[in-house]
Design a protein around this motif. Sequence first.
Motif, PDB file in Angstrom:
ATOM      1  N   ALA A  48       5.804   7.142  11.821  1.00  0.00           N
ATOM      2  CA  ALA A  48       6.237   5.844  11.298  1.00  0.00           C
ATOM      3  C   ALA A  48       7.625   5.491  11.815  1.00  0.00           C
ATOM      4  CB  ALA A  48       6.219   5.866   9.781  1.00  0.00           C
ATOM      5  N   ILE A  49       8.569   6.436  11.760  1.00  0.00           N
ATOM      6  CA  ILE A  49       9.946   6.106  12.157  1.00  0.00           C
ATOM      7  C   ILE A  49      10.017   5.887  13.665  1.00  0.00           C
ATOM      8  CG2 ILE A  49      10.825   8.452  12.452  1.00  0.00           C
ATOM      9  CD1 ILE A  49      13.360   7.551  11.150  1.00  0.00           C
TER      10      ILE A  49
ATOM     11  N   MET B  33       8.755   5.046   3.116  1.00  0.00           N
ATOM     12  CA  MET B  33       7.815   4.175   3.826  1.00  0.00           C
ATOM     13  C   MET B  33       7.958   2.723   3.349  1.00  0.00           C
ATOM     14  SD  MET B  33       6.061   6.045   5.853  1.00  0.00           S
ATOM     15  CE  MET B  33       7.129   7.395   6.196  1.00  0.00           C
TER      16      MET B  33
ATOM     17  N   PHE C 251       4.215  -2.019  14.690  1.00  0.00           N
ATOM     18  CA  PHE C 251       4.446  -2.184  13.258  1.00  0.00           C
ATOM     19  C   PHE C 251       3.192  -1.838  12.453  1.00  0.00           C
ATOM     20  CE2 PHE C 251       8.250  -5.211  13.708  1.00  0.00           C
ATOM     21  CZ  PHE C 251       9.066  -4.115  13.863  1.00  0.00           C
ATOM     22  N   THR C 252       2.027  -2.047  13.061  1.00  0.00           N
ATOM     23  CA  THR C 252       0.808  -1.612  12.375  1.00  0.00           C
ATOM     24  C   THR C 252       0.782  -0.100  12.235  1.00  0.00           C
ATOM     25  OG1 THR C 252      -0.274  -3.484  13.412  1.00  0.00           O
ATOM     26  CG2 THR C 252      -1.678  -1.900  12.328  1.00  0.00           C
ATOM     27  N   ILE C 253       1.207   0.595  13.303  1.00  0.00           N
ATOM     28  CA  ILE C 253       1.294   2.059  13.206  1.00  0.00           C
ATOM     29  C   ILE C 253       2.273   2.448  12.098  1.00  0.00           C
ATOM     30  CG2 ILE C 253       2.071   4.134  14.408  1.00  0.00           C
ATOM     31  CD1 ILE C 253       1.030   2.901  16.979  1.00  0.00           C
ATOM     32  N   THR C 254       3.426   1.752  12.053  1.00  0.00           N
ATOM     33  CA  THR C 254       4.425   2.064  11.035  1.00  0.00           C
ATOM     34  C   THR C 254       3.848   1.927   9.633  1.00  0.00           C
ATOM     35  OG1 THR C 254       6.098   1.183  12.513  1.00  0.00           O
ATOM     36  CG2 THR C 254       6.718   1.484  10.232  1.00  0.00           C
ATOM     37  N   VAL C 255       3.059   0.885   9.440  1.00  0.00           N
ATOM     38  CA  VAL C 255       2.566   0.613   8.094  1.00  0.00           C
ATOM     39  C   VAL C 255       1.382   1.518   7.745  1.00  0.00           C
ATOM     40  CG1 VAL C 255       1.352  -1.153   6.783  1.00  0.00           C
ATOM     41  CG2 VAL C 255       3.431  -1.722   7.948  1.00  0.00           C
ATOM     42  N   MET C 256       0.553   1.846   8.751  1.00  0.00           N
ATOM     43  CA  MET C 256      -0.712   2.490   8.441  1.00  0.00           C
ATOM     44  C   MET C 256      -0.692   4.018   8.544  1.00  0.00           C
ATOM     45  SD  MET C 256      -2.766   0.269   7.492  1.00  0.00           S
ATOM     46  CE  MET C 256      -2.895  -1.502   7.431  1.00  0.00           C
ATOM     47  N   THR C 257       0.232   4.595   9.289  1.00  0.00           N
ATOM     48  CA  THR C 257       0.163   6.027   9.515  1.00  0.00           C
ATOM     49  C   THR C 257       0.526   6.815   8.258  1.00  0.00           C
ATOM     50  OG1 THR C 257       0.896   7.819  10.907  1.00  0.00           O
ATOM     51  CG2 THR C 257       2.520   6.208  10.311  1.00  0.00           C
ATOM     52  N   SER C 258       0.043   8.052   8.204  1.00  0.00           N
ATOM     53  CA  SER C 258       0.384   8.891   7.061  1.00  0.00           C
ATOM     54  C   SER C 258       1.451   9.913   7.424  1.00  0.00           C
ATOM     55  CB  SER C 258      -0.869   9.610   6.566  1.00  0.00           C
ATOM     56  OG  SER C 258      -1.371  10.425   7.594  1.00  0.00           O
ATOM     57  N   GLN C 259       1.912   9.891   8.663  1.00  0.00           N
ATOM     58  CA  GLN C 259       2.973  10.815   9.086  1.00  0.00           C
ATOM     59  C   GLN C 259       4.294  10.058   9.134  1.00  0.00           C
ATOM     60  OE1 GLN C 259       2.662  14.066  10.205  1.00  0.00           O
ATOM     61  NE2 GLN C 259       0.447  14.224   9.910  1.00  0.00           N
ATOM     62  N   ALA C 260       5.289  10.567   8.432  1.00  0.00           N
ATOM     63  CA  ALA C 260       6.566   9.866   8.379  1.00  0.00           C
ATOM     64  C   ALA C 260       7.254   9.821   9.740  1.00  0.00           C
ATOM     65  CB  ALA C 260       7.478  10.539   7.361  1.00  0.00           C
TER      66      ALA C 260
ATOM     67  N   ILE D  40       3.219  -5.924  17.402  1.00  0.00           N
ATOM     68  CA  ILE D  40       2.216  -5.869  16.326  1.00  0.00           C
ATOM     69  C   ILE D  40       1.606  -4.478  16.247  1.00  0.00           C
ATOM     70  CG2 ILE D  40      -0.047  -6.738  15.666  1.00  0.00           C
ATOM     71  CD1 ILE D  40       0.848  -9.464  16.660  1.00  0.00           C
TER      72      ILE D  40
ATOM     73  N   MET E 170       8.528   2.526  14.435  1.00  0.00           N
ATOM     74  CA  MET E 170       9.474   1.528  13.921  1.00  0.00           C
ATOM     75  C   MET E 170      10.610   1.275  14.910  1.00  0.00           C
ATOM     76  SD  MET E 170      10.253   0.143  10.842  1.00  0.00           S
ATOM     77  CE  MET E 170      11.708  -0.572  10.178  1.00  0.00           C
TER      78      MET E 170
ATOM     79  N   ARG F 149       0.797  -1.219   0.000  1.00  0.00           N
ATOM     80  CA  ARG F 149       0.000   0.000   0.000  1.00  0.00           C
ATOM     81  C   ARG F 149       0.834   1.276   0.000  1.00  0.00           C
ATOM     82  NH1 ARG F 149      -1.075   2.589   5.039  1.00  0.00           N
ATOM     83  NH2 ARG F 149      -3.099   3.311   4.368  1.00  0.00           N
ATOM     84  N   ARG F 150       2.124   1.192   0.233  1.00  0.00           N
ATOM     85  CA  ARG F 150       2.923   2.411   0.293  1.00  0.00           C
ATOM     86  C   ARG F 150       3.349   2.869  -1.089  1.00  0.00           C
ATOM     87  NH1 ARG F 150       1.899   5.124   4.744  1.00  0.00           N
ATOM     88  NH2 ARG F 150       2.711   4.193   6.640  1.00  0.00           N
TER      89      ARG F 150
ATOM     90  N   PHE G 186      10.712   1.145   5.204  1.00  0.00           N
ATOM     91  CA  PHE G 186      10.285   0.735   6.552  1.00  0.00           C
ATOM     92  C   PHE G 186       9.607  -0.629   6.494  1.00  0.00           C
ATOM     93  CE2 PHE G 186       9.756   5.310   8.297  1.00  0.00           C
ATOM     94  CZ  PHE G 186      11.120   5.457   8.260  1.00  0.00           C
TER      95      PHE G 186
END
Lengths: 101, 192
Positions: free
Chosen positions: B30-31, A31, B18-27, B15, B34, A25-26, A34
Amino acid sequence: MAITLTHYLVLASVLFVIGLIGVMRRKNLLMLFFATEILLNATNIAFAAISHYIGDLSGQMFAFFIIAIAASEVAIGLGLLIVWYKRTGKIDLDQMNSMRG
Amino acid sequence: MFEAIAFYLFAALTIVMFTITVMTSQALYAITAMAAGMIFISAFFFILGADFLGAIQIIVYTGAVMALYAFGMMFFDTTRNVVEKRTNPRIVFVLGVLAAVMVVAIFVAPIVSNNIQALYPIQENVGNSQAVGMVLFTKYLVPFELAAVMLLVAMIGGIVLAGKKMDKSLTLMKEEEIDGLDEGFEPEAGGH
């Protein structure tokens, strides 16, 4: 209740699926990196768990080499990404179609 | 009992992170998520008795990789929200089927591996770091050296790629000007 190898393998596969969702999805390349790190970490957990439950150190060795590969991948990938960003100002996957002519 | 509590606690935390890492729209979210997830993963290694691997996980991932990502993010515009891609449903289907097959393979693996003999059994009176050292410098010596060469190549490649023409802003230049830079740069570097 004892934690068995299956628990760890389920956890590793759940994390791997999370990483796969991220890869799918990215669009932003940072991203995407990551998400690939999540994939590598999921396999590391599986390797370490199998190494522990079989009683063999080879799994941990493979985990070490995976960590080394991940570090190299980050260095090269970020270098390429910075060069690309300096030239175009964007790191979106959809705009990397300069070879289409 | 303690092991079970620790396992479920850290599994839930990993979990979620990593879900936050994958789903968030703020970089930046995410980092950060992560980095937290990497630390929590090292807890599994400590539970599993792989102490050296856990320490390496913390040092390499949260120390080196995350610092490198944070450094790289200084070049990019991270305040802007990340736009998502409209995926082709066929690709998603194929990848989903592949992931399902792979998950089945992972679950079948312990059943198949019941008759596998341990090549390098973990010794009782030796710590984990010592045992890792003994295996790494005997059986896995050649891959170890190759990994060292690979890391060196990656380091030089990263320096060359990211550090070249750091004083010029390539974003504001035309393609022809950038090509002119390369041509003016080559004779002194190549020496032909």
